[in-house]
Design an enzyme around this catalytic site. Sequence first.
Site, PDB file in Angstrom:
ATOM      1  N   HIS A 154     -39.969  22.763 -10.060  1.00  0.00           N
ATOM      2  CA  HIS A 154     -40.151  21.835 -11.194  1.00  0.00           C
ATOM      3  C   HIS A 154     -39.558  22.417 -12.482  1.00  0.00           C
ATOM      4  O   HIS A 154     -40.038  22.129 -13.571  1.00  0.00           O
ATOM      5  CB  HIS A 154     -41.632  21.517 -11.439  1.00  0.00           C
ATOM      6  CG  HIS A 154     -42.405  21.166 -10.214  1.00  0.00           C
ATOM      7  ND1 HIS A 154     -42.627  19.861  -9.814  1.00  0.00           N
ATOM      8  CD2 HIS A 154     -42.996  21.943  -9.264  1.00  0.00           C
ATOM      9  CE1 HIS A 154     -43.336  19.857  -8.699  1.00  0.00           C
ATOM     10  NE2 HIS A 154     -43.560  21.112  -8.327  1.00  0.00           N
TER      11      HIS A 154
ATOM     12  N   LYS B 141     -19.441  28.065 -29.987  1.00  0.00           N
ATOM     13  CA  LYS B 141     -19.734  27.521 -28.663  1.00  0.00           C
ATOM     14  C   LYS B 141     -18.895  28.134 -27.535  1.00  0.00           C
ATOM     15  O   LYS B 141     -17.711  28.390 -27.677  1.00  0.00           O
ATOM     16  CB  LYS B 141     -19.508  26.002 -28.655  1.00  0.00           C
ATOM     17  CG  LYS B 141     -20.487  25.217 -29.500  1.00  0.00           C
ATOM     18  CD  LYS B 141     -21.929  25.297 -29.000  1.00  0.00           C
ATOM     19  CE  LYS B 141     -22.199  24.479 -27.779  1.00  0.00           C
ATOM     20  NZ  LYS B 141     -22.005  23.056 -27.927  1.00  0.00           N
TER      21      LYS B 141
ATOM     22  N   SER C  24       0.837  -1.203   0.000  1.00  0.00           N
ATOM     23  CA  SER C  24       0.000   0.000   0.000  1.00  0.00           C
ATOM     24  C   SER C  24       0.866   1.245   0.000  1.00  0.00           C
ATOM     25  O   SER C  24       0.365   2.370   0.023  1.00  0.00           O
ATOM     26  CB  SER C  24      -0.932   0.014   1.227  1.00  0.00           C
ATOM     27  OG  SER C  24      -0.179  -0.068   2.419  1.00  0.00           O
TER      28      SER C  24
ATOM     29  N   GLU D 146     -19.791  21.575 -15.523  1.00  0.00           N
ATOM     30  CA  GLU D 146     -20.145  20.200 -15.902  1.00  0.00           C
ATOM     31  C   GLU D 146     -19.215  19.185 -15.246  1.00  0.00           C
ATOM     32  O   GLU D 146     -19.653  18.128 -14.778  1.00  0.00           O
ATOM     33  CB  GLU D 146     -20.065  20.035 -17.421  1.00  0.00           C
ATOM     34  CG  GLU D 146     -21.157  20.765 -18.176  1.00  0.00           C
ATOM     35  CD  GLU D 146     -20.906  20.709 -19.672  1.00  0.00           C
ATOM     36  OE1 GLU D 146     -21.645  20.021 -20.372  1.00  0.00           O
ATOM     37  OE2 GLU D 146     -19.948  21.352 -20.153  1.00  0.00           O
TER      38      GLU D 146
ATOM     39  N   SER E 205     -15.590  24.824 -28.465  1.00  0.00           N
ATOM     40  CA  SER E 205     -15.762  23.548 -29.176  1.00  0.00           C
ATOM     41  C   SER E 205     -14.697  23.455 -30.263  1.00  0.00           C
ATOM     42  O   SER E 205     -14.363  24.450 -30.898  1.00  0.00           O
ATOM     43  CB  SER E 205     -17.157  23.508 -29.802  1.00  0.00           C
ATOM     44  OG  SER E 205     -17.173  22.602 -30.879  1.00  0.00           O
TER      45      SER E 205
HETATM   46  N1  ARG Z   1      -1.014  -1.183   5.230  1.00  0.00           N
HETATM   47  C1  ARG Z   1      -1.951  -1.592   6.206  1.00  0.00           C
HETATM   48  C2  ARG Z   1      -3.276  -0.842   6.019  1.00  0.00           C
HETATM   49  O1  ARG Z   1      -3.269   0.101   5.338  1.00  0.00           O
HETATM   50  C3  ARG Z   1      -1.434  -1.292   7.573  1.00  0.00           C
HETATM   51  C4  ARG Z   1      -1.901  -2.251   8.608  1.00  0.00           C
HETATM   52  C5  ARG Z   1      -1.369  -3.593   8.295  1.00  0.00           C
HETATM   53  N2  ARG Z   1      -1.561  -4.511   9.340  1.00  0.00           N
HETATM   54  C6  ARG Z   1      -1.256  -5.809   9.169  1.00  0.00           C
HETATM   55  N3  ARG Z   1      -1.400  -6.560  10.173  1.00  0.00           N
HETATM   56  N4  ARG Z   1      -0.804  -6.268   8.052  1.00  0.00           N
HETATM   57  O2  ARG Z   1      -4.311  -1.208   6.521  1.00  0.00           O
END
Ligand code: ARG
Length: 465
Positions: free
Chosen positions: A164, A291, A31, A298, A285
């Site tokens: 409306h 335009k 992550s 939008e 456009s």
């Molecule tokens: N990267 C993990 C998360 O975002 C952190 C916690 C991970 N905990 C674990 N026991 N692997 O949730």
Amino acid sequence: MVKNMGKNNKKLWGGRFLSSTNTKTEHFTESLSVDIRLYKYDIKGSIAHAEMLGKTGIIPQKDSVKIIKGLKKIQTDIESCNFRFSVSDEDIHMAVERALTDDIGEPAKKLHTARSRNDQITLDMKMYLKDAIKNMIVLIEDLQGNLAEKAYAYADAVFPGMTHMQLAMPVTFGHYLLSFIHMFERDQSRLKDIFGRADEMPLGACALAGTNLPIDRLYVAKKLGFSRVSRNSMDAVSDRDYIIETLAAVSMIGIHLSRLCEDLVVYSSSALNIINLPEGFCTGSSMMPHKKNPDVAEIVRGKTGNLIGNLVSILVTMKALPMAYNRDMQEDKKPLFDSVDTVCGCLEIISELMKSVTLNSGALNKILGADLGLLATDLAEYLVTKGIPFREAHNIIGRMMLSDTALKNPREITLKELRKFSDKFGPDSTKLLDMKNSAANKKSLGGAAPVGVKKEIRKWLKKNR
Ligand code: ARG
């Protein structure tokens, strides 16, 4: 910031593992590419934790000092792009701890005492969120300030109120703009509520049960600016309500912005053309030379879909998750970061755009001059003041709307003509045939009358400027 996402085989959690992690697993589970933006909070939290470990004597004071010095250096390294990130670090917590171990050696191995990534990640997220909420509130206040200024400039400008999408009753553009200030005020108040609930420090819950070691959670909470600490370690690591609530509140901001933008698109359309959108916020456009398209409005309207999608995403991720931490929860970051970034961008650009919106008085006067319907309710209420029951008055004016009288410019309708429909119309009734008077007569509390609206505008100007 990410200089080198290389591979680093030795896992800090690798004690019970005999073989190395599959490379695909490393890429799939990491992550770091998303939670890297939490580095500041992660380091701040670790510094407070290390201080506490030293102060309580859980680790030697001299190690605590070395750890803190090392963590500060890591922050500088990250900020000066001198930090080597490795995909095998998994997440920001491991990346920092690994770097600390490389830098200072033995003392670094004591940092993760009485802590788990489970309480660490939710600590980081809450710290991030508290800052994000403060920032969103500032942006909302800025938008409210710009709306209030515009409302002040147009406090007396009669504007066709619609229901409306049909012409309904005259209001002022100031009154119309103020309605959005109130919507955004509720958004702010929701964010403040969420802040209050998120302001509870989870660190010390550890993996899920707390710890045998004599930690001082209140000390850490104070250091990190939390007003209180969580009271149940299992809830602390499994709670993501604050993320769900934020995504809901942010979706609501998006919905409010999308409604304003929808109005901007419709009111500025070449068919209606009652407001002018500044050119700086429109695009042309590639094919049609004539335009001027309301793309900013939008796109904001469109982005509301992403905000709602992110809310649904976290709701589905969290549904039926068993107690306590589950790795599914790692998926909370992308939607939160994306929604916060998106809504901040939308608030900023709409705030700027609203500064230069103007009314097109030519087109407005054409509409206001031609529609007796806008005054129909005033005429009915006049008859009520002369003793006619409202339902009957409604019928009388309804018939007037079907007659040729309704085709005239309201200003040209005479008392004689009105009296064709009811002899209760007296000489004072012709004053009703004026859009400005119509708005001015809406003196009921919270109504469209400029006297009350101006007071309200001044209140908001004071509050948000
Ligand atoms: N990267 C993990 C998360 O975002 C952190 C916690 C991970 N905990 C674990 N026991 N692997 O949730």
